[in-house]
Structures are given as C-alpha cells and as structure tokens.
Design an enzyme around this catalytic site. Structure first.
Site, PDB file in Angstrom:
ATOM      1  N   HIS A 198      40.558  45.559  51.662  1.00 25.15           N
ATOM      2  CA  HIS A 198      40.605  45.981  50.448  1.00 25.15           C
ATOM      3  C   HIS A 198      39.728  47.284  50.125  1.00 25.15           C
ATOM      4  CE1 HIS A 198      37.138  43.850  48.661  1.00 25.15           C
ATOM      5  NE2 HIS A 198      36.909  45.049  48.071  1.00 25.15           N
TER       6      HIS A 198
ATOM      7  N   ASP B 265      40.830  39.355  54.139  1.00 28.10           N
ATOM      8  CA  ASP B 265      40.255  40.496  53.539  1.00 28.10           C
ATOM      9  C   ASP B 265      39.304  41.094  54.579  1.00 28.10           C
ATOM     10  OD1 ASP B 265      40.095  42.545  51.882  1.00 28.10           O
ATOM     11  OD2 ASP B 265      38.868  41.780  50.325  1.00 28.10           O
TER      12      ASP B 265
ATOM     13  N   SER C  23      31.192  45.690  48.589  1.00 24.91           N
ATOM     14  CA  SER C  23      32.413  45.314  49.372  1.00 24.91           C
ATOM     15  C   SER C  23      32.451  45.684  50.841  1.00 24.91           C
ATOM     16  CB  SER C  23      33.754  45.497  48.906  1.00 24.91           C
ATOM     17  OG  SER C  23      33.937  44.659  47.540  1.00 24.91           O
TER      18      SER C  23
END
Length: 496
Positions: A123, A158, A233
């Site tokens: 992402h 992810d 992230s």
C-alpha cells in the site's frame, strides 16, 4: 592477665528471651525476609536493555524512507488560444504545459541485500508512477535519492519488493525467526521508519500478542506496543539481535495515531513472499482445490469417528488437484504434509506456503474411516477463479413441510430453472422459524440443502430417512450440507 580479643559476628537483631517479645521478633523477621525476596525477584526477571542506542546504530543504515509520486491529469486550465505576439503568450504556454500535477506519499522500507533489494508494504507504493529511496545519513551511504524499480507485489500480505542500483554494496539486514526466541510475547522489539514524514525515527516496546489475523487469508501478524504511525508502514520490526521479525503494516486506532496497538506481518510469511517476488516477480502459491469450513463443537456428535472439533471440512470439490486425488465433499482433512490441522486458517496458510507441483500426503476422515491420499498441488493464482466462478441464485418460496425449524420444499422444475440447479439437487429452505436453532446457525430462505447425515438427498422422503437414521443411532444432531449462491458449508442441527 589480659584476655584475648574475640570478634563476635555482627548480630542484626538478637532473639529476645520473653515469649511475647519473641512472637513480635519472629513476625518482624518474616516481613524482612519477604521484603528481601520482593526486591530481588523482579530485578532478576526484568533483564531489560539499558539502551537501544547500540542496536539502532547497528541497523539504521539499512532502513530507508520511501517517497512515491503519482501523475494525475489536470484539465482545469484555460482552454482558449492566445493570439500570436500577445504579451500573455508565454504565460499561457507555461500554464497549458502544466496540465498535470503530482501527488506524493511517504512510507518506510529496509534493505535486505547488498545489491539493493528493498522490502516495503504494497500500500506504500500502490499506483505510484515514480518511487524514490532516501537512505539514512552516514558515511558510505548514498547521499542522493535513488530511483527504485518495482520487482513485484503481493496484495494478499501487503508486501512489495523494490530494487535500487548503486555503485557500492549497500548495508542490509537479515530476517529472523518470528516464531522463535526474541519474538515471544513479552520480548523487547524495536521499530524504525519515517512516521508522519518526520524522517528517521526509532520506537521500542514489546511483543504484545502473536498470530493475529486482521482480514487477509494469509495473515500472521505480530502485535506490538512499539509506537507505529502513518509513514512507519513498510518499516522493519527488529528483535534484540538486530534481525527483522516483522514488517510494520497496520495500527488499530480511533484517531489515526498510535495507541499502542500496532501490527507487523511476521517474517515467517514475508520471507516466502519475498523469495517468490524476487524469483518470479509474482507469488506462486500452492492450491489444493477445495472449499472448506471449520469443524464446530456442535458438529462433533454428528460426525462418526471424530473425537474433537478440529480439522478442515471439505464442502466442495471442483475439478482440480483435490478431485484428482479422490477427496470428496464431507471429508475432514486432519493431516496435511505430516502436519496435524487444527482449523481452516492453518490449512490455507500451509497449502499457500507449499510449492506448486509438490506431492503432498493428506489424511482425511470419511464416514468414520481414515483415508490416505496424495495430492499434487496446483497454483492458486491461476486456478481458483476458474474452479469457483461466481454464481447467482434466487430464492423460492413454495410451502411444503416443516422440520427442524425449517420450511422445506422439493426442487420443482421452475425452481431448478430459476436457481440453475438440477431438479433432484436437494431441498430448498422456504422459511426459517424465528428464534430456532436453524436461525441461530445462519440458515435463511433460499438456501439449498444437498446432503443430510453426509448422504445426498433429492426429496423430503430422503431427508426424513436421514433424520430417522440419526435418531436411531442415538445422535443428538444431524449434519447438513447447505449451499448459498453456489458456496457450500456444513451446519449441524439438533434433533432433540
């Protein structure tokens, strides 16, 4: 004559001679001993690091900031034509050439090889037209932003793999064992990344929980209270040896900021994904070719030969590896590749981590007997959609008979045509009695019952026979195979 000097041991508190004083002295002595123990045991149990500075200095050269840019068309500028020679000609040419703008996003990542492979979250880079990598400042580190090539992504976990080119070998970190010492609940961990675009940052905490699942099929998250915020992230979660045991991916928060509940995808999952992305540019997961569901406690009594609620119950077997090996609907997979299966999640993860084309031994329970099969795994990414196409079903409501809290109807030609099923496919649920067990189990009007007692049924008489057989056998429940929009699942309904 002088007496020799005799040094006596130091007496902290001599025992008194009077009984009442002796009781007070004993009580005080016990309290003192308890306090001594209380001050010693916690100090021994803590053993926490006095600083994370050495660890941060060791691994920081391998942690990177990631900047992505996305080109977005901008059609809001003036569309008129300026006459040649106009004093505004240059202005409008510049304005007209700026018909696009760039949207940037920030994230984190880490280098896993000297030749420049970098791991981050999918992402972080999803939809990006350009990806640039900023390295931790220091001697021997690239001082300029380096463009990164996208090698491959896996939206299911992810995870994304990038590659940069640099003249000198890059400092890198290695993956550790996310199932071993250093990743246990209570072990210290350290997170690094680029939170909220503030640049390189370090936070520390402990492993709060293991084997967390959010929404993905292959989820195996480490939960930590180390501060993780937006921008973290894709960054690494380190154990105290400096090995990466997780990739920081998500947080649970009511306001978007860290409240001490962060999630890092375990290295046990990431290492396999990264290896496939590096080799193939995509994932190639093993595929068994079945639909499955968990075995619940209330099903155990209805299944002959099953002593506990464990394993994965097969609900559907289309053409594919499982069908070729002889697996059937109603089989309960108890062992796969030598591993005892507790539930469907475990089976899905083991199968997905198995190589395509591998021959795997499968042990399953069928009608009270154990059977041994050998399955040659297919590839999920290419076979699943073809094996399980979306199906549309419609509800029907002719009234017939009531059993087990259900209003059931045999399949008429009209129903068969409307639902796209065979005329003898089973029984249609027309209505579900309110507050019944059937309602609690989630059965609804329009569901199709194709098996009862692990035997196919075509009409009401078949169903009544299965109920009678189960009652005569002393069973407390009856196992039904129910299909909804083509998707099957087993449900156990009580007979009492």
């Amino acid at each position: 004559m002088n007496k020799p000097l005799v040094r006596q041991p130091q007496v902290v508190a001599a025992a008194p001679t009077q009984p009442q004083d002796r009781q007070t002295w004993i009580a005080a002595l016990m309290v003192g001993m308890a306090l001594a123990v209380a001050t010693v045991v916690p100090a021994k149990a803590q053993e926490r690091p006095t600083t994370f500075a050495d660890l941060a200095e060791l691994v920081s050269p391998s942690v990177v900031n990631i900047t992505t840019s996305t080109v977005i068309a901008n059609n809001t500028g003036p569309q008129g034509v300026v006459p040649e020679g106009s004093p505004f000609e240059d202005f409008f040419e510049d304005f007209g050439n700026n018909e696009q703008r760039r949207s940037s996003a920030l994230g984190s990542g880490f280098v896993i090889s000297a030749d420049g492979f970098i791991v981050t979250n999918n992402h972080v880079i999803e939809g990006a037209d350009e990806i640039e990598i900023e390295f931790f400042p220091g001697e021997g580190q690239p001082s300029e932003l380096l463009p990164a090539e996208l090698i491959g992504t896996d939206p299911n976990t992810d995870i994304a793999l990038l590659k940069v080119e640099y003249d000198e070998p890059l400092q890198f970190v290695e993956f550790g064992d996310s199932d071993g010492v250093g990743a246990r609940v209570g072990d210290w961990v350290m997170a690094m990344g680029n939170p909220l675009g503030q640049g390189f940052s370090v936070s520390a905490g402990i492993v709060s929980a293991r084997n967390r699942s959010l929404q993905g099929t292959y989820d195996d998250y480490i939960q930590t209270d180390a501060a993780i915020n937006r921008g973290n992230s894709g960054g690494p979660l380190f154990n105290m040896d400096g090995d990466v045991i997780g990739v920081n991916t998500a947080i649970l928060s009511p306001n978007g900021g860290s409240i001490g509940i962060g999630f890092a995808m375990s290295s046990a999952v990431v290492t396999n994904v990264v290896a496939q992305l590096e080799e193939f540019g995509e994932t190639r997961r093993g595929w068994l070719g079945v639909r499955i569901q968990d075995v619940t406690v209330d099903m155990v009594d209805a299944i002959e030969g099953l002593a506990a609620a464990r394993g994965a119950m097969v609900t559907d077997v289309p053409a594919g590896p499982a069908a070729d090996a002889g697996l059937e609907s109603g089989d309960i997979i108890l062992t796969f590749d030598g591993i005892e299966i507790e539930d469907t999640r475990e089976l899905v993860q083991i199968v997905g981590n198995s190589p395509v084309g591998k021959e795997v031994a499968v042990a399953a329970l069928r009608n009270g007997d154990m059977i041994d099969l050998t399955v040659v795994l297919g590839r999920r990414e290419t076979a699943e959609a073809a094996a399980f196409p979306a199906q549309d079903g419609e509800e029907a409501a002719p009234e017939t008979t009531n059993m087990l809290g259900l209003t059931l109807s045999e399949v008429t030609p009209e129903l068969a045509e409307a639902m796209g099923i065979a005329a003898d496919a089973g029984l249609v649920i027309v209505d579900v009695e309110a507050d019944s067990e059937a309602e609690e189990k989630g059965l609804v009007s329009g569901d199709l019952i194709t098996e009862a007692g692990q035997q196919k049924i075509a009409n009401i008489a078949d169903f009544e026979a299965r109920v009678e057989e189960a009652q005569e056998a002393g069973r407390k429940s009856l196992l039904l195979l129910v299909r909804r929009d083509g998707a099957p699942r087993f449900v156990a309904l009580g007979l009492e």
